[in-house]
Each structure stands twice: as C-alpha cells, then as structure tokens.
Design a protein around this motif. Structure first.
Motif, PDB file in Angstrom:
ATOM      1  N   GLY A  60      18.288  -1.463  -3.675  1.00 37.46           N
ATOM      2  CA  GLY A  60      18.657  -2.657  -2.914  1.00 37.46           C
ATOM      3  C   GLY A  60      17.982  -2.687  -1.558  1.00 37.46           C
ATOM      4  N   CYS A  61      17.921  -1.534  -0.903  1.00 39.15           N
ATOM      5  CA  CYS A  61      17.254  -1.427   0.396  1.00 39.15           C
ATOM      6  C   CYS A  61      15.775  -1.774   0.267  1.00 39.15           C
ATOM      7  CB  CYS A  61      17.441  -0.008   0.936  1.00 39.15           C
ATOM      8  SG  CYS A  61      16.610   0.340   2.501  1.00 39.15           S
ATOM      9  N   MET A  62      15.123  -1.254  -0.763  1.00 39.16           N
ATOM     10  CA  MET A  62      13.707  -1.545  -0.984  1.00 39.16           C
ATOM     11  C   MET A  62      13.497  -3.031  -1.295  1.00 39.16           C
ATOM     12  SD  MET A  62      11.889   1.182  -0.460  1.00 39.16           S
ATOM     13  CE  MET A  62      10.339   1.099  -1.363  1.00 39.16           C
ATOM     14  N   ASN A  63      14.424  -3.633  -2.014  1.00 42.47           N
ATOM     15  CA  ASN A  63      14.327  -5.070  -2.312  1.00 42.47           C
ATOM     16  C   ASN A  63      14.407  -5.894  -1.030  1.00 42.47           C
ATOM     17  OD1 ASN A  63      14.060  -4.736  -5.098  1.00 42.47           O
ATOM     18  ND2 ASN A  63      16.249  -4.826  -5.447  1.00 42.47           N
ATOM     19  N   VAL A  64      15.268  -5.492  -0.115  1.00 40.84           N
ATOM     20  CA  VAL A  64      15.397  -6.196   1.165  1.00 40.84           C
ATOM     21  C   VAL A  64      14.089  -6.089   1.948  1.00 40.84           C
ATOM     22  CG1 VAL A  64      16.569  -6.143   3.407  1.00 40.84           C
ATOM     23  CG2 VAL A  64      17.901  -5.976   1.310  1.00 40.84           C
ATOM     24  N   LYS A  65      13.400  -4.966   1.819  1.00 43.44           N
ATOM     25  CA  LYS A  65      12.127  -4.765   2.532  1.00 43.44           C
ATOM     26  C   LYS A  65      10.951  -5.465   1.833  1.00 43.44           C
ATOM     27  CE  LYS A  65      13.472  -0.375   4.597  1.00 43.44           C
ATOM     28  NZ  LYS A  65      13.157  -0.567   5.999  1.00 43.44           N
TER      29      LYS A  65
ATOM     30  N   ASN B 187       0.847  -1.192   0.000  1.00 38.20           N
ATOM     31  CA  ASN B 187       0.000   0.000   0.000  1.00 38.20           C
ATOM     32  C   ASN B 187       0.883   1.242   0.000  1.00 38.20           C
ATOM     33  OD1 ASN B 187       0.555   0.781   2.854  1.00 38.20           O
ATOM     34  ND2 ASN B 187      -0.483  -1.179   3.256  1.00 38.20           N
ATOM     35  N   LYS B 188       0.275   2.394  -0.281  1.00 43.45           N
ATOM     36  CA  LYS B 188       1.030   3.642  -0.421  1.00 43.45           C
ATOM     37  C   LYS B 188       1.709   4.060   0.874  1.00 43.45           C
ATOM     38  CE  LYS B 188      -1.489   5.673  -4.254  1.00 43.45           C
ATOM     39  NZ  LYS B 188      -2.222   6.843  -4.740  1.00 43.45           N
ATOM     40  N   ALA B 189       1.045   3.879   2.013  1.00 44.51           N
ATOM     41  CA  ALA B 189       1.607   4.312   3.293  1.00 44.51           C
ATOM     42  C   ALA B 189       2.883   3.532   3.623  1.00 44.51           C
ATOM     43  CB  ALA B 189       0.574   4.147   4.404  1.00 44.51           C
ATOM     44  N   THR B 190       2.842   2.224   3.443  1.00 42.95           N
ATOM     45  CA  THR B 190       4.023   1.397   3.720  1.00 42.95           C
ATOM     46  C   THR B 190       5.131   1.703   2.727  1.00 42.95           C
ATOM     47  OG1 THR B 190       2.583  -0.340   4.580  1.00 42.95           O
ATOM     48  CG2 THR B 190       4.836  -0.970   4.054  1.00 42.95           C
ATOM     49  N   PHE B 191       4.765   1.887   1.458  1.00 47.50           N
ATOM     50  CA  PHE B 191       5.762   2.221   0.451  1.00 47.50           C
ATOM     51  C   PHE B 191       6.475   3.517   0.807  1.00 47.50           C
ATOM     52  CE2 PHE B 191       7.042   4.589  -3.309  1.00 47.50           C
ATOM     53  CZ  PHE B 191       7.896   3.682  -3.908  1.00 47.50           C
ATOM     54  N   LYS B 192       5.699   4.527   1.160  1.00 45.62           N
ATOM     55  CA  LYS B 192       6.280   5.835   1.491  1.00 45.62           C
ATOM     56  C   LYS B 192       7.197   5.724   2.713  1.00 45.62           C
ATOM     57  CE  LYS B 192       4.994  10.645   2.185  1.00 45.62           C
ATOM     58  NZ  LYS B 192       3.900  11.614   2.233  1.00 45.62           N
ATOM     59  N   ARG B 193       6.762   5.003   3.747  1.00 54.65           N
ATOM     60  CA  ARG B 193       7.569   4.829   4.959  1.00 54.65           C
ATOM     61  C   ARG B 193       8.884   4.112   4.637  1.00 54.65           C
ATOM     62  NH1 ARG B 193       4.315   1.765   8.154  1.00 54.65           N
ATOM     63  NH2 ARG B 193       5.389  -0.099   7.493  1.00 54.65           N
ATOM     64  N   ASP B 194       8.799   3.028   3.859  1.00 54.54           N
ATOM     65  CA  ASP B 194      10.008   2.280   3.499  1.00 54.54           C
ATOM     66  C   ASP B 194      10.929   3.105   2.605  1.00 54.54           C
ATOM     67  OD1 ASP B 194       9.169   0.132   4.989  1.00 54.54           O
ATOM     68  OD2 ASP B 194       8.505  -1.060   3.269  1.00 54.54           O
ATOM     69  N   ALA B 195      10.363   3.858   1.657  1.00 56.13           N
ATOM     70  CA  ALA B 195      11.174   4.685   0.767  1.00 56.13           C
ATOM     71  C   ALA B 195      11.900   5.776   1.544  1.00 56.13           C
ATOM     72  CB  ALA B 195      10.307   5.290  -0.329  1.00 56.13           C
ATOM     73  N   LEU B 196      11.219   6.402   2.491  1.00 52.43           N
ATOM     74  CA  LEU B 196      11.864   7.432   3.312  1.00 52.43           C
ATOM     75  C   LEU B 196      12.954   6.832   4.194  1.00 52.43           C
ATOM     76  CD1 LEU B 196       8.800   9.627   4.325  1.00 52.43           C
ATOM     77  CD2 LEU B 196      10.689  10.265   2.811  1.00 52.43           C
ATOM     78  N   ASP B 197      12.705   5.641   4.726  1.00 55.71           N
ATOM     79  CA  ASP B 197      13.713   4.969   5.541  1.00 55.71           C
ATOM     80  C   ASP B 197      14.968   4.665   4.715  1.00 55.71           C
ATOM     81  OD1 ASP B 197      14.710   3.624   7.904  1.00 55.71           O
ATOM     82  OD2 ASP B 197      14.273   1.729   6.866  1.00 55.71           O
ATOM     83  N   CYS B 198      14.775   4.185   3.501  1.00 53.57           N
ATOM     84  CA  CYS B 198      15.917   3.886   2.629  1.00 53.57           C
ATOM     85  C   CYS B 198      16.636   5.172   2.216  1.00 53.57           C
ATOM     86  CB  CYS B 198      15.461   3.107   1.396  1.00 53.57           C
ATOM     87  SG  CYS B 198      14.956   1.413   1.773  1.00 53.57           S
TER      88      CYS B 198
END
Length: 71
Positions: A63-68, A34-45
C-alpha cells in the motif's frame, strides 16, 4: 504431522508466494521508474512498516509503494 497442520503450512506458504509476486515494481512516473528510486522507496516503506509475525507488514508495504506511484 497432522493434516490440519499441513493444510495451515501450505496455506501460509501460498499466501507468502502470492504476496511476493504482487509487489509493485513499475512507477507511473517515467522519471521515477528506476532502480535507485525503487530501492529508496522500498526502504522507506520498510522503515515505516516493520516486519510483524502475522505478515500484515507486506500488505502495508505494498500500500505504501502504491501511494508512492508504484504498481
């Protein structure tokens, strides 16, 4: 502009466009897709791999997003 400079600029633009088009946007876990999780993971990376002049940060963020779980 000289020909080698034009070739270099063209190569860098093509590389940037390719990198942007290959950014993961679908999570393998349906609950996280979902968009919320994507945004949170993208900001973390993005925080983990700050912007660099050479553009290496894009590959590291992918690579970070792939790990998530994003692909």
């Amino acid at each position: 502009m000289s020909a080698p400079f034009k070739i270099l600029v063209s190569f860098l633009m093509a590389t940037t466009l390719f990198a942007c088009s290959s950014y993961p946007d679908v999570n393998s876990d349906p609950a996280k897709n979902n968009k919320a999780t994507f945004k949170r993971d993208a900001l973390d990376c993005a925080k983990s791999y700050p912007e660099s002049g050479s553009g290496v940060h894009v590959k590291e963020r992918i690579g970070c997003m792939n790990v998530k779980g994003w692909h």
